[in-house]
Design an enzyme around this catalytic site. Structure first.
Site, short mmCIF file in Angstrom:
data_model
loop_
_atom_site.label_atom_id
_atom_site.label_comp_id
_atom_site.label_asym_id
_atom_site.label_seq_id
_atom_site.Cartn_x
_atom_site.Cartn_y
_atom_site.Cartn_z
N ASN A 10 2.99 -0.66 1.51
CA ASN A 10 1.88 -1.14 1.23
C ASN A 10 2.60 -2.77 3.06
OD1 ASN A 10 0.40 -4.44 1.14
ND2 ASN A 10 1.54 -4.41 -1.07
N LYS A 12 1.92 -5.76 3.67
CA LYS A 12 1.49 -6.94 3.03
C LYS A 12 1.37 -8.18 4.31
CE LYS A 12 4.76 -6.20 -1.37
NZ LYS A 12 6.09 -6.85 -1.61
N HIS A 93 -2.21 -6.91 -7.02
CA HIS A 93 -1.41 -6.53 -6.16
C HIS A 93 -0.74 -8.23 -7.36
CE1 HIS A 93 2.47 -7.31 -4.57
NE2 HIS A 93 2.92 -5.67 -4.33
N GLU A 95 1.13 -10.21 -6.02
CA GLU A 95 1.26 -11.21 -5.26
C GLU A 95 -0.05 -11.93 -6.01
OE1 GLU A 95 3.49 -9.68 -2.09
OE2 GLU A 95 5.33 -9.01 -3.37
N GLU A 163 3.47 -1.66 -10.85
CA GLU A 163 4.99 -2.36 -9.93
C GLU A 163 5.63 -3.58 -10.58
OE1 GLU A 163 3.78 -1.70 -5.72
OE2 GLU A 163 3.04 -3.50 -6.51
N GLY A 169 10.65 -6.34 -3.73
CA GLY A 169 11.55 -7.26 -2.95
C GLY A 169 12.78 -7.53 -3.17
N SER A 208 10.92 -2.26 -5.08
CA SER A 208 12.42 -1.63 -4.05
C SER A 208 12.29 -0.33 -4.03
CB SER A 208 13.55 -2.41 -4.83
OG SER A 208 13.85 -3.79 -4.76
N GLY A 229 6.99 -1.12 -0.55
CA GLY A 229 7.24 -2.44 0.30
C GLY A 229 7.40 -2.29 1.98
N GLY A 230 8.63 -3.52 1.24
CA GLY A 230 9.65 -3.22 2.76
C GLY A 230 9.60 -1.99 3.77
#
Ligand code: 13P
Length: 247
Positions: A10, A12, A93, A95, A163, A169, A208, A229-230
């Site tokens: 993802n 983002k 999600h 967020e 999640e 994150g 994470s 994610g990251g």
């Protein structure tokens, strides 16, 4: 039952046309991991160029509107992302649940929109730190499942991503036992809602996930993949996670 692992990224609100070069290495790794499904959700503006660049990779959207078209300035429908080359979308999600105040009913409508448009969906759930500290993680997550699971939920088009909000994150992750406990609770709730189909549905863990912890998290009971994610932004970090899924 053995479920095929799904390793999903993802991006983002990150990325650019230049950054799509990362997808080359990711697609190559996916081709060498035939036992694993690999997918990447990108910002809407990158769906078409990503799908054109790596046709073998499943490219997805990060959100869709529930309607097919209409007076919704700035929104994008599932039919539109499908036409751009997306084969799935993320819905719900945390967020978006937080920033755009999306309710379970909204998320259910968005998942239904994906089905209507003939694309897959990854439906996200997860508790906040306050909810976990209060001992409510399981009830919050199963409540989100009950409220946002669309009609016709089936494993051939829908996956669930657990999640925990506090793990996204932050570099913090739940213990493997905690992940297994929540995934077990999700599957039990799904069994009540959709019967035998619950055994086939893939439950991803997200929050994470890194090359260092992927193998351990992916080895937990009832974990059928990851939503990353990251670490999905570069081939250098995402490829080892794909390989952990294939191991
Ligand atoms: P991170 O992997 O950056 O923690 O993000 C997880 C996530 O929100 C994926 O949807």
């Amino acid at each position: 039952m053995a479920r095929r692992k799904l390793i999903a990224g993802n991006w983002k609100m990150n990325g650019s046309v230049a950054a799509l070069a990362e997808l080359d290495g990711i697609a190559a790794a996916a081709a060498h991991a035939p036992g694993v499904d690999v997918a990447i959700a990108v910002p809407a503006t990158l769906i078409a160029p990503a799908a054109q660049r790596v046709p073998a990779l499943a490219i997805g959207a990060e959100d869709v509107h529930m309607a097919a078209s209409g007076a919704h300035t700035g929104c994008i429908s599932a039919e539109m992302v499908a036409a751009a080359g997306a084969t799935f979308t993320i819905v719900g999600h945390s967020e978006r649940r937080a920033d755009q105040q999306e309710s379970d009913a909204d998320v259910k409508g968005k998942a239904a929109a994906a089905r209507r448009a003939g694309i897959g969906a990854i439906l996200c759930v997860g508790e906040t730190l306050a909810e976990r500290d209060a001992g409510d993680a399981e009830s919050v997550v199963t409540g989100q499942i009950a409220g946002s699971l669309p009609d016709g939920a089936a494993a051939d088009w829908l996956s669930i991503a657990y999640e925990p909000v506090w793990a996204i994150g932050t570099g913090r992750t739940p213990t493997v036992a905690d992940v297994a406990a929540i995934h077990g609770a999700i599957r039990a709730k799904l069994a009540v809602l959709i019967g035998d189909e619950a055994v086939r549905m893939r439950l991803l863990y997200g929050g994470s996930v890194t090359p260092d912890n992927a193998r351990e998290l992916l080895g937990a009971d009832d974990v059928d993949g990851a939503l990353v994610g990251g670490a999905s932004l570069t081939a250098a970090k995402f490829v080892p996670i794909i390989e952990a899924g294939a191991a």
